[in-house]
Write a protein that holds these residues in place. Sequence first.
Motif, PDB file in Angstrom:
ATOM      1  N   UNK A  50     108.686  55.548 141.662  1.00  0.00           N
ATOM      2  CA  UNK A  50     108.005  54.254 141.628  1.00  0.00           C
ATOM      3  C   UNK A  50     107.926  53.799 140.171  1.00  0.00           C
ATOM      4  N   UNK A  51     108.437  52.597 139.890  1.00  0.00           N
ATOM      5  CA  UNK A  51     108.374  52.044 138.540  1.00  0.00           C
ATOM      6  C   UNK A  51     107.232  51.036 138.479  1.00  0.00           C
ATOM      7  N   UNK A  52     106.471  51.102 137.382  1.00  0.00           N
ATOM      8  CA  UNK A  52     105.288  50.261 137.236  1.00  0.00           C
ATOM      9  C   UNK A  52     105.301  49.588 135.866  1.00  0.00           C
ATOM     10  N   UNK A  53     105.193  48.261 135.861  1.00  0.00           N
ATOM     11  CA  UNK A  53     105.132  47.503 134.609  1.00  0.00           C
ATOM     12  C   UNK A  53     103.860  46.663 134.632  1.00  0.00           C
ATOM     13  N   UNK A  54     102.777  47.213 134.096  1.00  0.00           N
ATOM     14  CA  UNK A  54     101.455  46.581 134.181  1.00  0.00           C
ATOM     15  C   UNK A  54     101.150  45.666 133.009  1.00  0.00           C
ATOM     16  N   UNK A  55     101.967  45.721 131.949  1.00  0.00           N
ATOM     17  CA  UNK A  55     101.645  44.963 130.731  1.00  0.00           C
ATOM     18  C   UNK A  55     102.666  43.888 130.391  1.00  0.00           C
ATOM     19  N   UNK A  56     103.578  43.580 131.302  1.00  0.00           N
ATOM     20  CA  UNK A  56     104.627  42.608 130.980  1.00  0.00           C
ATOM     21  C   UNK A  56     104.343  41.221 131.546  1.00  0.00           C
ATOM     22  N   UNK A  57     103.149  41.023 132.112  1.00  0.00           N
ATOM     23  CA  UNK A  57     102.816  39.726 132.688  1.00  0.00           C
ATOM     24  C   UNK A  57     102.800  38.606 131.660  1.00  0.00           C
ATOM     25  N   UNK A  58     103.296  37.456 132.036  1.00  0.00           N
ATOM     26  CA  UNK A  58     103.368  36.322 131.104  1.00  0.00           C
ATOM     27  C   UNK A  58     103.004  34.994 131.795  1.00  0.00           C
ATOM     28  N   UNK A  59     102.183  35.081 132.844  1.00  0.00           N
ATOM     29  CA  UNK A  59     101.670  33.886 133.506  1.00  0.00           C
ATOM     30  C   UNK A  59     100.224  33.704 133.042  1.00  0.00           C
ATOM     31  N   UNK A  60     100.016  32.769 132.115  1.00  0.00           N
ATOM     32  CA  UNK A  60      98.717  32.570 131.493  1.00  0.00           C
ATOM     33  C   UNK A  60      97.977  31.415 132.166  1.00  0.00           C
ATOM     34  N   UNK A  61      96.873  31.694 132.862  1.00  0.00           N
ATOM     35  CA  UNK A  61      96.128  30.617 133.520  1.00  0.00           C
ATOM     36  C   UNK A  61      95.592  29.610 132.509  1.00  0.00           C
ATOM     37  N   UNK A  62      95.577  28.347 132.904  1.00  0.00           N
ATOM     38  CA  UNK A  62      95.093  27.297 132.009  1.00  0.00           C
ATOM     39  C   UNK A  62      93.630  27.513 131.638  1.00  0.00           C
ATOM     40  N   UNK A  63      92.829  27.955 132.598  1.00  0.00           N
ATOM     41  CA  UNK A  63      91.417  28.198 132.299  1.00  0.00           C
ATOM     42  C   UNK A  63      91.255  29.257 131.219  1.00  0.00           C
ATOM     43  N   UNK A  64      92.059  30.312 131.310  1.00  0.00           N
ATOM     44  CA  UNK A  64      92.016  31.376 130.310  1.00  0.00           C
ATOM     45  C   UNK A  64      92.440  30.856 128.941  1.00  0.00           C
ATOM     46  N   UNK A  65      93.503  30.078 128.894  1.00  0.00           N
ATOM     47  CA  UNK A  65      93.974  29.541 127.621  1.00  0.00           C
ATOM     48  C   UNK A  65      92.928  28.629 126.983  1.00  0.00           C
ATOM     49  N   UNK A  66      92.168  27.933 127.814  1.00  0.00           N
ATOM     50  CA  UNK A  66      91.115  27.063 127.283  1.00  0.00           C
ATOM     51  C   UNK A  66      89.956  27.875 126.704  1.00  0.00           C
ATOM     52  N   UNK A  67      89.825  29.138 127.132  1.00  0.00           N
ATOM     53  CA  UNK A  67      88.738  29.994 126.666  1.00  0.00           C
ATOM     54  C   UNK A  67      89.069  30.701 125.358  1.00  0.00           C
ATOM     55  N   UNK A  68      90.351  30.760 125.011  1.00  0.00           N
ATOM     56  CA  UNK A  68      90.762  31.529 123.844  1.00  0.00           C
ATOM     57  C   UNK A  68      90.856  30.664 122.598  1.00  0.00           C
ATOM     58  N   UNK A  69      90.648  31.287 121.471  1.00  0.00           N
ATOM     59  CA  UNK A  69      90.766  30.608 120.179  1.00  0.00           C
ATOM     60  C   UNK A  69      92.169  30.767 119.594  1.00  0.00           C
ATOM     61  N   UNK A  70      93.044  31.472 120.322  1.00  0.00           N
ATOM     62  CA  UNK A  70      94.373  31.773 119.798  1.00  0.00           C
ATOM     63  C   UNK A  70      95.410  30.772 120.286  1.00  0.00           C
ATOM     64  N   UNK A  71      96.493  30.603 119.519  1.00  0.00           N
ATOM     65  CA  UNK A  71      97.587  29.742 119.962  1.00  0.00           C
ATOM     66  C   UNK A  71      98.435  30.489 120.985  1.00  0.00           C
ATOM     67  N   UNK A  72      99.384  29.786 121.574  1.00  0.00           N
ATOM     68  CA  UNK A  72     100.130  30.336 122.714  1.00  0.00           C
ATOM     69  C   UNK A  72     101.016  31.512 122.315  1.00  0.00           C
ATOM     70  N   UNK A  73     101.397  31.638 121.069  1.00  0.00           N
ATOM     71  CA  UNK A  73     102.199  32.782 120.641  1.00  0.00           C
ATOM     72  C   UNK A  73     101.310  33.963 120.277  1.00  0.00           C
TER      73      UNK A  73
END
Length: 321
Positions: A50-73
């Motif tokens: 079984x292969x597991x990739x738990x840290x490669x997600x790249x779908x960033x919810x808009x609500x989450x992006x609005x909560x962060x002080x960081x730019x998209x990169x």
Amino acid sequence: MPAKRGNLVLNKADFAKSAAAENGGKVRSDYSDRPAFETVRPRRLLAPVVFNSAHSGRVYPERFLAMTRLDHLSIRQSEDAWVDELFMRAPHLGAPLLRAHFPRAYLDANREPWELDPEMFAEPLSDRFNTTSPRVAAGLGTIARVVAENKPIYRERLTLEDARMRIEGIYHPYHTALQKLLADAMSAFGVALLVDCHSMPRITRSGDRPAPDVVLGDRYGTTCAPAIIDLVETVFVAAGLKVARNRPYAGGFSTRTYGRPQHGVHALQIEISRHLYMSEVTLTKTAGFEPMRALMEKLILALIGFDLAALAAVPIARAAE
């Protein structure tokens, strides 16, 4: 019926979706309209891997992006970018791949479920939460406080309801899906191997020791049979890569939790240096990506062809206390 993609079967039941609504204090899931993760299954299961990739997600919810002080990169600096794609041939070759779509900066499935930093939340945290782990102290709990280079993520404190939405609605279903894949392997073959797939920042040379290109973690010989890690190291060394074991990465929550060789479940963490296949600055793929993906295919084939069942009677070292 499961949806089909090429010669693969995607089980929609494995998509984590929360039905929580924004009323009565509840926080609606950021992934209520899309899958938070995905199980990509082979048409026919050919091996107990079984292969597991738990840290490669790249779908960033808009609500989450609005909560962060960081730019998209900057917010993406914690990603194991493209690791899921490096291992995407696994289902074509007969082994399932579980991959997160949610990003690590949003939720880390390679932590205990409730490793939370009390400084991040508006409400006090009770004793039921693990607030004192080294990972929490580093700002890298189940819900991280910082990304790479110790950059704070959030503008304001979070609510516990937000944490519950992520952990109960996404984290727990993710691990339920992983446990199901391992149980299916055990049922079909009497043994299972979890390959936890990650990437790491480029490591600089330390003293007389060359910097490793790959770090293999088996919790110092306790989570998988020696023959498995020997095989994986052989594949990487044959490709001209430098391999280290357990330093600086011995295996995280998933490796130590699921790796129970005495019960027939082996677990190995693989960390691949990002400079081999991508730019660590722009997170874009480089010319090394296709050769690295071809090498991962060789590794997958080697593991699928390995007789794991023969290891059932091999004694494994006791875990260090």
